[in-house]
Design an enzyme around this catalytic site. Structure first.
Site, PDB file in Angstrom:
ATOM      1  N   GLY A  74       0.744  -1.243   0.038  1.00 59.02           N
ATOM      2  CA  GLY A  74      -0.125  -0.190   0.025  1.00 59.02           C
ATOM      3  C   GLY A  74       0.776   1.081  -0.029  1.00 59.02           C
ATOM      4  O   GLY A  74       0.497   2.146  -0.541  1.00 59.02           O
ATOM      5  N   THR A  75       1.909   1.277   0.830  1.00 56.62           N
ATOM      6  CA  THR A  75       2.767   2.286   0.765  1.00 56.62           C
ATOM      7  C   THR A  75       3.415   2.915  -0.493  1.00 56.62           C
ATOM      8  O   THR A  75       3.200   4.022  -0.920  1.00 56.62           O
ATOM      9  CB  THR A  75       3.849   2.425   1.753  1.00 56.62           C
ATOM     10  OG1 THR A  75       3.503   1.650   3.110  1.00 56.62           O
ATOM     11  CG2 THR A  75       4.812   3.508   1.980  1.00 56.62           C
ATOM     12  N   GLN A 188      -7.757  -0.040   3.535  1.00 58.78           N
ATOM     13  CA  GLN A 188      -8.508  -0.574   4.867  1.00 58.78           C
ATOM     14  C   GLN A 188     -10.031  -1.037   4.291  1.00 58.78           C
ATOM     15  O   GLN A 188     -10.633  -1.979   4.895  1.00 58.78           O
ATOM     16  CB  GLN A 188      -8.653   0.627   5.730  1.00 58.78           C
ATOM     17  CG  GLN A 188      -7.332   0.720   6.483  1.00 58.78           C
ATOM     18  CD  GLN A 188      -6.889  -0.361   7.217  1.00 58.78           C
ATOM     19  OE1 GLN A 188      -7.841  -1.346   7.767  1.00 58.78           O
ATOM     20  NE2 GLN A 188      -5.661  -0.468   7.719  1.00 58.78           N
ATOM     21  N   SER A 208      -3.687  -3.269  -0.791  1.00 58.65           N
ATOM     22  CA  SER A 208      -2.618  -3.981  -0.121  1.00 58.65           C
ATOM     23  C   SER A 208      -2.976  -5.360   0.307  1.00 58.65           C
ATOM     24  O   SER A 208      -4.063  -5.611   0.995  1.00 58.65           O
ATOM     25  CB  SER A 208      -2.100  -3.251   1.021  1.00 58.65           C
ATOM     26  OG  SER A 208      -1.061  -3.817   1.653  1.00 58.65           O
ATOM     27  N   HIS A 210      -1.591  -7.542   2.569  1.00 60.68           N
ATOM     28  CA  HIS A 210      -1.769  -7.955   4.071  1.00 60.68           C
ATOM     29  C   HIS A 210      -2.790  -7.787   4.811  1.00 60.68           C
ATOM     30  O   HIS A 210      -3.024  -8.117   5.881  1.00 60.68           O
ATOM     31  CB  HIS A 210      -0.191  -7.735   4.579  1.00 60.68           C
ATOM     32  CG  HIS A 210      -0.088  -6.519   5.027  1.00 60.68           C
ATOM     33  ND1 HIS A 210      -0.153  -6.114   6.336  1.00 60.68           N
ATOM     34  CD2 HIS A 210       0.426  -5.252   4.283  1.00 60.68           C
ATOM     35  CE1 HIS A 210       0.040  -4.919   6.394  1.00 60.68           C
ATOM     36  NE2 HIS A 210       0.519  -4.299   5.193  1.00 60.68           N
ATOM     37  N   THR A 246      11.556  -7.075 -11.519  1.00 58.33           N
ATOM     38  CA  THR A 246      10.864  -8.260 -11.920  1.00 58.33           C
ATOM     39  C   THR A 246       9.999  -8.603 -10.800  1.00 58.33           C
ATOM     40  O   THR A 246      10.264  -8.236  -9.481  1.00 58.33           O
ATOM     41  CB  THR A 246      12.252  -9.395 -11.447  1.00 58.33           C
ATOM     42  OG1 THR A 246      12.942  -9.052 -12.912  1.00 58.33           O
ATOM     43  CG2 THR A 246      11.604 -10.881 -12.070  1.00 58.33           C
ATOM     44  N   CYS A 333       2.192   1.708  11.872  1.00 55.92           N
ATOM     45  CA  CYS A 333       3.830   2.174  11.577  1.00 55.92           C
ATOM     46  C   CYS A 333       4.035   3.428  12.873  1.00 55.92           C
ATOM     47  O   CYS A 333       5.156   3.685  12.945  1.00 55.92           O
ATOM     48  CB  CYS A 333       3.845   2.778  10.298  1.00 55.92           C
ATOM     49  SG  CYS A 333       2.229   3.165   9.458  1.00 55.92           S
TER      50      CYS A 333
HETATM   51  C1  LIG Z   1      -5.174   3.269   4.819  1.00 53.71           C
HETATM   52  C2  LIG Z   1      -3.715   2.641   4.627  1.00 53.71           C
HETATM   53  N1  LIG Z   1      -2.973   2.971   3.299  1.00 53.71           N
HETATM   54  C3  LIG Z   1      -1.572   2.591   3.168  1.00 53.71           C
HETATM   55  C4  LIG Z   1      -1.163   1.581   4.239  1.00 53.71           C
HETATM   56  C5  LIG Z   1       0.237   1.156   3.794  1.00 53.71           C
HETATM   57  O1  LIG Z   1      -0.096  -0.203   3.189  1.00 53.71           O
HETATM   58  P1  LIG Z   1       1.223  -1.243   3.274  1.00 53.71           P
HETATM   59  O2  LIG Z   1       1.450  -1.695   4.758  1.00 53.71           O
HETATM   60  O3  LIG Z   1       0.983  -2.571   2.397  1.00 53.71           O
HETATM   61  O4  LIG Z   1       2.646  -0.572   3.027  1.00 53.71           O
HETATM   62  C6  LIG Z   1      -2.021   1.179   5.220  1.00 53.71           C
HETATM   63  C7  LIG Z   1      -1.358   0.241   6.176  1.00 53.71           C
HETATM   64  O5  LIG Z   1      -1.580   0.411   7.231  1.00 53.71           O
HETATM   65  C8  LIG Z   1      -3.214   1.829   5.527  1.00 53.71           C
HETATM   66  O6  LIG Z   1      -4.179   1.361   6.502  1.00 53.71           O
END
Ligand SMILES: Cc1ncc(COP(=O)(O)O)c(C=O)c1O
Length: 389
Positions: A74-75, A188, A208, A210, A246, A333
């Site tokens: 996601g990041t 989310q 994302s 996970h 890759t 985080c």
């Molecule tokens: C709303 C939101 N965006 C982005 C992310 C980041 O995703 P990733 O952990 O896969 O980098 C998160 C993770 O907590 C999230 O809750």
């Protein structure tokens, strides 16, 4: 806590890998070790795994497979779209020396806040929309914030700490009417509530793996056909020039399977998890001095954010952890930092109230017995923390 059973109420931080997904990851490691860019049979077999997963991700968000770009999560997805689309849209506009402008909110995840700060450093101007004390965003405010030089709006579909769902269909319509691109972080939301890019009317969406019982370190962005964000990574031609490198094949294969399973069980899991959350919330609110943060009406099924007056959230979290219960005081985080969550402060809560916030996020494997056990434990731990304070 490893080695003994835990009660896991932190699904917004991450989710346990589904056994069926693990089986697909392992099968991909064995059977699809080729490079998907290779022309020979071994490469083509690996390519088929990637493309099968792409279809599953596309189906989960209602887009076309060729509009899906795999990322490391996601990041990276948020960075690619927020920075990449803002930059490419600004370059395509005749701004005649005026600063390009991006609209967002004070409630976004750090994965969006970070690239916005970088854009600000590059000369972009950022407007953060006002939010109500319950964290609601009014489409009229978006309409008033848009300017001729606005190139992008970025707002989440579901808030990571409150679970609140935003009226993205209405918000995106306001942006579209003014010709402004709309990105929605659906990390989310995807796999928990229906997400359909056509119905939402957005231009890009981040997901994302996970968060929906897939592996960590893999995700995707859906980007509307024809849009080309400035790439984050320079290199090969993978992912139709949008993301070089890759492919993470086992991760991508597992992600596809997790999307397929999440989609299959969406309605059933949603209803069951919401019932558990509502039961937990009712029992937590019976504790004196408890309050729910955010709007209670429209949320992802598993999330409730509760504060207990006079009991700092980090101390309650530690007390619960000692009892084998996993919850959170903020985004994954930022856990470990004593400062209250920017989301809670963004609601306008005073510092002390924001510090009391605890996020309980349930998933499909949780049970009513766990809910009742956690409710009892919270009551005991809160009383202990209050007595010690
Ligand atoms: C709303 C939101 N965006 C982005 C992310 C980041 O995703 P990733 O952990 O896969 O980098 C998160 C993770 O907590 C999230 O809750």
């Amino acid at each position: 806590v490893s080695g003994r059973s835990v009660i896991y109420f932190d699904h917004n931080a991450t989710t346990p890998l589904r056994p069926e997904v693990k089986a697909v990851v392992c099968a991909a490691l064995d059977e699809a070790w080729g490079n998907p860019s290779s022309i020979h049979g071994v490469g083509r077999r690996a390519r088929a795994w990637v493309e099968r997963a792409r279809k599953e991700v596309a189906a989960l968000v209602g887009g076309l497979p060729e509009e899906v770009v795999f990322t490391s999560g996601g990041t990276e997805g948020d960075n690619l779209v927020v920075r990449g689309l803002a930059r490419s849209a600004a370059a395509a506009r005749a701004l005649r020396g005026r600063r390009p402008h991006v609209v967002s909110s004070p409630l976004e995840h750090p994965a969006v806040v970070g690239p916005l700060a970088q854009l600000e450093g590059e000369g972009f101007e950022i407007t953060r929309l006002p939010v109500s004390p319950a964290g609601e965003i009014d489409p009229d405010h978006l309409g008033r914030a848009l300017r001729e030089e606005t190139v992008l709006v970025t707002l989440a579909l579901a808030n990571h700490e409150l679970g609140n769902l935003y009226p993205v269909t209405a918000l995106a319509a306001v942006a579209r009417e003014r010709g402004v691109l709309f990105h929605c972080d659906a990390v989310q939301a995807a796999g928990r509530v229906p997400v359909n890019v056509g119905e939402l009317g957005v231009d890009a969406v981040t997901v994302s793996a996970h968060k929906l019982q897939g592996p960590k370190g893999v995700g995707a962005v859906w980007i509307r056909h024809g849009l080309l964000p400035d790439p984050l990574v320079a290199g090969g031609h993978q992912e139709r020039e949008r993301r070089a490198g890759t492919e993470n094949l086992p991760g991508i294969a597992g992600f596809g399977e997790a999307c397929r399973l999440a989609q299959q069980a969406l309605a059933e899991n949603g209803a069951r998890v919401a019932r558990l959350r509502d039961r937990l919330e009712m029992r937590l609110l019976a504790i004196e001095g408890a309050r729910v943060h955010g709007a209670r009406g429209c949320r992802t099924p598993g999330t409730t954010n509760v504060g207990f007056e006079g009991a700092p959230g980090d101390l309650v979290l530690i007390g619960l952890d000692l009892e084998g219960v996993c919850v959170s005081t903020g985004a994954a985080c930022t856990s470990g930092t004593p400062a209250p969550s920017p989301v809670l402060l963004g609601l306008g809560l005073p510092f002390e109230r924001a510090r009391e916030a605890l996020r309980f996020s349930l998933g499909p494997d949780n049970t009513q017995a766990e809910v009742d056990q956690v409710a009892d434990l919270v009551k005991t731990v809160v009383a202990r923390v209050r007595a010690a304070g």
